[in-house]
Scaffold this motif. Structure first.
Motif, PDB file in Angstrom:
ATOM      1  N   ASP A 465     -14.144  -4.746   0.870  1.00 33.75           N
ATOM      2  CA  ASP A 465     -13.785  -4.400  -0.599  1.00 33.75           C
ATOM      3  C   ASP A 465     -12.214  -5.877  -0.548  1.00 33.75           C
ATOM      4  O   ASP A 465     -12.097  -5.378   0.184  1.00 33.75           O
ATOM      5  N   VAL A 466     -12.161  -5.582  -1.611  1.00 34.93           N
ATOM      6  CA  VAL A 466     -10.314  -5.929  -1.816  1.00 34.93           C
ATOM      7  C   VAL A 466      -9.427  -4.556  -1.143  1.00 34.93           C
ATOM      8  O   VAL A 466      -8.213  -5.305  -1.223  1.00 34.93           O
ATOM      9  N   VAL A 467      -9.574  -3.538  -0.991  1.00 39.06           N
ATOM     10  CA  VAL A 467      -9.328  -2.166  -0.674  1.00 39.06           C
ATOM     11  C   VAL A 467      -8.736  -3.017   0.991  1.00 39.06           C
ATOM     12  O   VAL A 467      -7.309  -3.153   1.463  1.00 39.06           O
ATOM     13  N   SER A 468      -9.908  -3.530   1.128  1.00 33.58           N
ATOM     14  CA  SER A 468      -9.916  -4.131   2.680  1.00 33.58           C
ATOM     15  C   SER A 468      -8.955  -5.688   2.939  1.00 33.58           C
ATOM     16  O   SER A 468      -7.851  -5.337   3.643  1.00 33.58           O
ATOM     17  N   TRP A 469      -8.857  -6.189   2.348  1.00 38.01           N
ATOM     18  CA  TRP A 469      -7.665  -7.334   2.062  1.00 38.01           C
ATOM     19  C   TRP A 469      -6.703  -6.795   2.214  1.00 38.01           C
ATOM     20  O   TRP A 469      -5.090  -7.623   3.144  1.00 38.01           O
ATOM     21  N   ASN A 470      -6.219  -6.126   0.654  1.00 39.98           N
ATOM     22  CA  ASN A 470      -5.021  -6.025   0.623  1.00 39.98           C
ATOM     23  C   ASN A 470      -3.896  -5.023   1.590  1.00 39.98           C
ATOM     24  O   ASN A 470      -2.926  -5.420   1.867  1.00 39.98           O
ATOM     25  N   THR A 471      -5.053  -4.161   2.630  1.00 35.70           N
ATOM     26  CA  THR A 471      -4.375  -3.535   3.374  1.00 35.70           C
ATOM     27  C   THR A 471      -3.927  -3.818   4.269  1.00 35.70           C
ATOM     28  O   THR A 471      -2.786  -4.280   5.134  1.00 35.70           O
ATOM     29  N   ILE A 472      -5.040  -5.206   4.932  1.00 36.74           N
ATOM     30  CA  ILE A 472      -4.374  -6.677   6.176  1.00 36.74           C
ATOM     31  C   ILE A 472      -2.904  -7.200   5.904  1.00 36.74           C
ATOM     32  O   ILE A 472      -2.615  -7.346   7.083  1.00 36.74           O
ATOM     33  N   ILE A 473      -3.391  -7.369   4.451  1.00 35.25           N
ATOM     34  CA  ILE A 473      -1.635  -8.496   3.987  1.00 35.25           C
ATOM     35  C   ILE A 473      -0.780  -7.582   4.117  1.00 35.25           C
ATOM     36  O   ILE A 473       0.110  -8.385   4.376  1.00 35.25           O
ATOM     37  N   ALA A 474      -0.697  -6.093   3.551  1.00 31.35           N
ATOM     38  CA  ALA A 474       0.422  -5.415   3.590  1.00 31.35           C
ATOM     39  C   ALA A 474       0.101  -5.580   4.498  1.00 31.35           C
ATOM     40  O   ALA A 474       1.872  -5.128   5.251  1.00 31.35           O
ATOM     41  N   GLY A 475       0.131  -4.990   6.175  1.00 30.15           N
ATOM     42  CA  GLY A 475       0.268  -4.513   7.351  1.00 30.15           C
ATOM     43  C   GLY A 475       0.616  -6.019   7.987  1.00 30.15           C
ATOM     44  O   GLY A 475       2.167  -6.382   8.274  1.00 30.15           O
ATOM     45  N   TYR A 476       0.088  -6.918   8.068  1.00 28.48           N
ATOM     46  CA  TYR A 476       0.853  -7.726   7.943  1.00 28.48           C
ATOM     47  C   TYR A 476       2.816  -8.099   7.425  1.00 28.48           C
ATOM     48  O   TYR A 476       3.414  -8.979   8.208  1.00 28.48           O
ATOM     49  N   ALA A 477       2.349  -8.324   6.975  1.00 25.34           N
ATOM     50  CA  ALA A 477       3.617  -8.186   5.778  1.00 25.34           C
ATOM     51  C   ALA A 477       5.132  -7.452   6.945  1.00 25.34           C
ATOM     52  O   ALA A 477       5.847  -7.366   6.468  1.00 25.34           O
ATOM     53  N   ARG A 478       4.395  -6.335   6.173  1.00 29.30           N
ATOM     54  CA  ARG A 478       5.398  -5.337   6.910  1.00 29.30           C
ATOM     55  C   ARG A 478       5.648  -5.099   8.190  1.00 29.30           C
ATOM     56  O   ARG A 478       6.864  -4.711   8.547  1.00 29.30           O
ATOM     57  N   HIS A 479       4.774  -5.975   9.015  1.00 30.54           N
ATOM     58  CA  HIS A 479       5.194  -6.153   9.877  1.00 30.54           C
ATOM     59  C   HIS A 479       6.059  -7.015  10.606  1.00 30.54           C
ATOM     60  O   HIS A 479       6.961  -7.714  11.542  1.00 30.54           O
ATOM     61  N   GLY A 480       6.375  -8.018   9.697  1.00 33.49           N
ATOM     62  CA  GLY A 480       7.457  -9.247   9.640  1.00 33.49           C
ATOM     63  C   GLY A 480       6.454 -10.244   9.802  1.00 33.49           C
ATOM     64  O   GLY A 480       7.088 -11.349  10.139  1.00 33.49           O
ATOM     65  N   PHE A 481       5.470 -10.407   9.937  1.00 35.60           N
ATOM     66  CA  PHE A 481       4.789 -11.732  10.139  1.00 35.60           C
ATOM     67  C   PHE A 481       3.884 -11.547   8.724  1.00 35.60           C
ATOM     68  O   PHE A 481       2.555 -12.249   8.505  1.00 35.60           O
ATOM     69  N   GLY A 482       5.122 -12.567   8.252  1.00 34.23           N
ATOM     70  CA  GLY A 482       4.734 -13.135   6.838  1.00 34.23           C
ATOM     71  C   GLY A 482       4.127 -14.310   6.524  1.00 34.23           C
ATOM     72  O   GLY A 482       3.030 -14.002   5.594  1.00 34.23           O
ATOM     73  N   LYS A 483       3.702 -15.283   7.073  1.00 35.20           N
ATOM     74  CA  LYS A 483       2.589 -16.496   7.007  1.00 35.20           C
ATOM     75  C   LYS A 483       1.282 -16.514   7.306  1.00 35.20           C
ATOM     76  O   LYS A 483       0.221 -16.851   6.813  1.00 35.20           O
ATOM     77  N   VAL A 484       1.210 -15.402   8.288  1.00 30.56           N
ATOM     78  CA  VAL A 484      -0.156 -14.774   8.489  1.00 30.56           C
ATOM     79  C   VAL A 484      -0.226 -14.169   7.640  1.00 30.56           C
ATOM     80  O   VAL A 484      -1.762 -14.647   7.218  1.00 30.56           O
ATOM     81  N   ALA A 485       0.481 -13.128   7.323  1.00 28.28           N
ATOM     82  CA  ALA A 485      -0.228 -12.361   5.502  1.00 28.28           C
ATOM     83  C   ALA A 485      -0.132 -13.066   4.327  1.00 28.28           C
ATOM     84  O   ALA A 485      -1.741 -13.144   4.044  1.00 28.28           O
ATOM     85  N   LEU A 486      -0.082 -14.173   4.479  1.00 29.45           N
ATOM     86  CA  LEU A 486      -0.073 -15.759   3.479  1.00 29.45           C
ATOM     87  C   LEU A 486      -1.457 -16.581   3.780  1.00 29.45           C
ATOM     88  O   LEU A 486      -2.134 -16.666   3.134  1.00 29.45           O
ATOM     89  N   ASN A 487      -1.809 -16.745   5.237  1.00 28.63           N
ATOM     90  CA  ASN A 487      -2.895 -17.307   5.633  1.00 28.63           C
ATOM     91  C   ASN A 487      -4.153 -16.109   4.944  1.00 28.63           C
ATOM     92  O   ASN A 487      -5.079 -16.747   5.098  1.00 28.63           O
TER      93      ASN A 487
END
Length: 772
Positions: A465-487
């Motif tokens: 669901d949208v929470v699943s996608w939001n969690t992994i996007i925010a996770g990559y962002a907080r870990h410093g992998f911003g480009k992966v988060a945007l992908n």
């Protein structure tokens, strides 16, 4: 109860189980007897009628024993019978099935000399009840003859397990259909969300029973399609209480209370469910006075009525009213106690919730989940985990809520090992692929610094669901992998999942953490047009942080001035942080003053401004900040770091000398300090908020809590495994530099979670790219 997952067990294995181990002594198979034996058996005997009468008595006794759960007694009777009829065998088989002894029933069926139609039908039903549809279908296809019961049993098996198309195939193959068949396939469509298929089936004939009308109408109501449900209600040739209750509760739950009340007044017969449906409707819409007025008029109340009214008060923070009603309730059930515990917990009164929990006569998994959640949400993670351990010791089964609460607690304190144990239990319980628990597991790995494991969990969630996608996007962002988060964000759109406001906060954070100013700006200004998302304060804060970190302070200020609402403390905090990074004391002072007006007790902002003054050499202003904090009663939050080693949490504070391994830790840090200086490391003494000699400043920096935790981790955690450290405050520049050096010297991956983000240090480089 509906079962949607089948055990993947071989049909042949199910059909050919292990030998019976309870001394079953079957009679010889008639097909193996010689001719003389057969003659003796078929020779007329004037004692036959008497023997048949005896068999009937034996069969009745067997059935009675089985009905009372006395399987062994029934087996002894069966073994001692001089003769057995097919009824004897069927009584044993159906008895074992009724007592959940499927394996023994299966073995008896295989040994039965002459199976009749009843034997086949009862065994097929047994396979269906055990969710082994493959074996049930194999047996069904082997039947020498079938009746309507056989067909309906197979139809029911597919229907109950969500195999809609297979159920439909069986239905169409049936030579004769009765009302059970028609209602079965109709309910299958409705329960599996295929409401239009159900409607087409319903329109194909006219002689439906009232239960069929209720089924289809209820399907529309559950989908909140009241405009489609109402014509069926109006067309019904006859209505019962269920018909009226379905429509009343549908309107009430959908917020159409005037129509719900009108139907209630029209209803010719009102039972307790009718009254409760309307009370619940008023409660769910926050109309407590109307709900209570109706509740007091009820001629009869059940536990659902009481619990609905109590829940209404707890949800509206009226715990005094809830408590009075709870005390007045004639016989509170476990759900009543759970509602009160949840209410007190959610309203911050964990002590009262615990008192109820300790005194309740009986607990279930929801009781444990409620009190664990109470402690977790109040910040007492240790007590939450202690209760979880006690829950396991008591043998209480874990439900989805308990798993979610414990995983959230593990995430809060980064208890990775316990989180992994929970993951194993989730797999065993079959919950890990579900969205609700899967999202909690995903968040746990993200917040414990395991972003690769988090992605594996994300991939394993069947229906994201949208929470699943939001969690992994925010996770990559907080870990410093911003480009992966945007992908991942682009993949989210490809999969047809519509972003929400939380998604865009994660996307903008990813841009901010990675310095992608132009891309972040593009996302910010296009999200309203593309996704219908109006920017809120969090989106503006992300943008001001993004611009500020990039040194575009004038643009950040202009954006703040253009906001359609007043900036909050977080927004000004982003500007203050940017001012500290770029040494803009004037702007930093302005931002700090605004924050102090909004949040005079925000110690972190005093420290940020003090850092800005210290970096500029304005020691007099640093002293003034310290005096202001003292005069206003603001206390600096002490910094501490912790690390999990062998299932135990080790906590360190600055200059800590209480740890049992203090000597080794300090000696190791001295060794590392010497090696770092040879590589050109210089302490960031400008961060010390005291006007003292440089040598003393170096000493004050050397033993920050995160350095102690990292050193301890290197000493204790075997090579090849990452060092994971958590800090309650933001990591300072000197510690960031030091840990980069250490990662290169010792050749270890060091993952640090501070109050703002994650840093992955490896080979002298940090995942943040020093952009933090």
């Amino acid at each position: 109860m509906r079962f949607r997952q089948l055990y993947r067990i071989s049909c042949l294995r199910s059909l050919h189980g292990k030998p019976i181990t309870n001394n079953l002594q079957p009679l010889a198979n008639p097909r193996n007897r010689n001719s003389s034996q057969l003659k003796r058996l078929t020779k007329p005997n004037n004692k036959t009628s008497s023997a048949d009468s005896d068999i009937v008595k034996w069969n009745v006794s067997i059935s009675n024993h089985m009905r009372n759960g006395q399987c062994e007694s029934a087996q002894r009777l069966f073994n001692s019978m001089p003769r057995r009829s097919s009824v004897s065998w069927n009584a044993m088989i159906s008895g074992y099935l009724a007592n959940s002894r499927f394996d023994v029933a299966q073995q008896l069926f295989e040994k039965m000399p002459d199976r009749d139609l009843f034997s086949w039908n009862v065994m097929i039903s047994g396979y269906v009840r055990n969710r082994n549809l493959g074996a049930a279908r194999m047996l069904f296809d082997q039947m020498p003859e079938k009746d309507i019961v056989s067909w309906n049993a197979m139809l029911s098996g597919y229907a109950q397990n969500g195999y809609v198309d297979e159920a439909r195939t069986i239905f169409e193959m049936m030579p004769i259909k009765n009302s059970i068949s028609w209602n079965g396939i109709l309910a299958t469509y409705v329960q599996n969300g295929r409401i239009e298929d159900a409607r087409r089936l319903f329109e194909s004939k006219s002689d439906w029973e009232v239960v069929s009308w209720n089924c289809l109408m209820g399907g529309y109501v559950r989908k909140r399609r009241l405009v489609d449900a109402r014509p069926f209600f109006d067309r019904m040739p006859m209505r019962d209480e269920v018909s009226w209750n379905t429509m009343i509760s549908g309107y009430a739950q959908n917020g159409e209370l005037s129509e719900a009340q009108r139907l209630f007044d029209m209803s010719p017969v009102r039972d307790v469910f009718t009254w409760t449906a309307l009370v619940s409707g008023y409660v769910q819409n926050g109309m407590l006075d109307e709900a209570r007025n109706l509740f007091d008029q009820m001629p009869e109340k059940n536990s659902v009525s009481w619990n609905a009214m109590i829940a209404g008060y707890t949800q509206c923070n009226k715990m005094d009213m809830a408590g009075e009603l709870f005390e007045a309730m004639p016989s509170p059930n476990v759900s009543s106690w759970n509602t009160m515990i949840t209410g007190y917990s959610q309203n911050g009164d964990v002590a009262h919730a615990r008192k109820l929990f300790d005194t309740m006569p009986r607990r279930d998994c929801i009781s444990w989940a409620a009190i664990i959640a109470g402690y977790a949400h109040s910040g007492d993670s240790e007590e939450a985990l202690r209760l979880f351990v006690e829950m396991k010791r008591d043998g209480e089964r874990l439900n989805r809520s308990t798993f979610t609460c414990v995983l959230s607690t593990c995430a809060d304190i980064a208890a990775l090992e316990l989180g992994k144990q929970m993951h194993a239990r989730l797999v065993k319980a079959g919950y890990e692929c579900g969205c609700y628990v899967g999202n909690a597991l995903l968040a746990m790995y993200c917040r414990c610094g395991c972003i690769d494991e988090a992605y594996d969990v994300f991939e394993g969630i069947v229906e994201k669901d949208v929470v699943s996608w939001n969690t992994i996007i925010a996770g990559y962002a907080r870990h410093g992998f911003g480009k992966v988060a945007l992908n991942v964000f682009e993949s989210m759109k490809t999969y047809g999942v519509k972003p929400d406001d939380v998604t865009m906060v994660g996307v903008l954070s990813a841009c901010s953490h990675t310095g992608l100013v132009d891309r972040g700006t593009e996302y910010f200004y296009s999200m309203n047009q593309e996704y219908g998302i109006i920017a809120n304060s969090k989106h503006y804060t992300c943008m001001i942080d993004l611009l500020g970190r990039a040194g575009r302070l004038d643009e950040a200020q202009n954006l703040m001035k253009s906001m359609p609402f007043e900036p909050d403390a977080a927004t000004w905090g982003a500007l203050l942080g940017a001012s500290r990074i770029h040494g803009n004391t004037e702007l930093g002072e302005k931002a700090a003053q605004m924050i102090f007006q909004m949040e005079p007790d925000n110690a972190g902002m005093y420290v940020l401004l003090s850092n800005l003054y210290a970096a500029s050499g304005r020691w007099g202003d640093v002293g003034k900040m310290r005096l202001k904090m003292r005069d206003t009663g603001v206390k600096k939050v002490p910094g501490y770091s912790w690390i999990e080693v062998q299932n135990k949490i080790h906590t360190f504070s600055v200059g800590d000398s209480t740890h049992i391994e203090t000597g080794r830790i300090y000696a190791f840090l001295e060794e590392l300090d010497s090696r770092m200086k040879k590589e050109g490391y210089v302490s960031s003494t400008k961060l010390v908020l005291h006007d003292v000699e440089e040598e003393e400043k170096e000493h004050m920096l050397k033993y920050h809590s995160e350095k102690l935790a990292v050193a301890f981790g290197i000493l204790k955690i075997p090579e090849g495994r990452p060092i994971r450290v958590i800090k309650n405050l933001r990591v300072c520049t000197d510690c960031h530099t030091v840990i980069k050096h250490i990662s290169k010297i010792v050749g270890r991956l060091i993952i640090l979670r501070d109050s703002h983000r994650f840093h992955h240090f490896k080979d002298g480089v940090c995942s943040c790219g020093d952009y933090w």
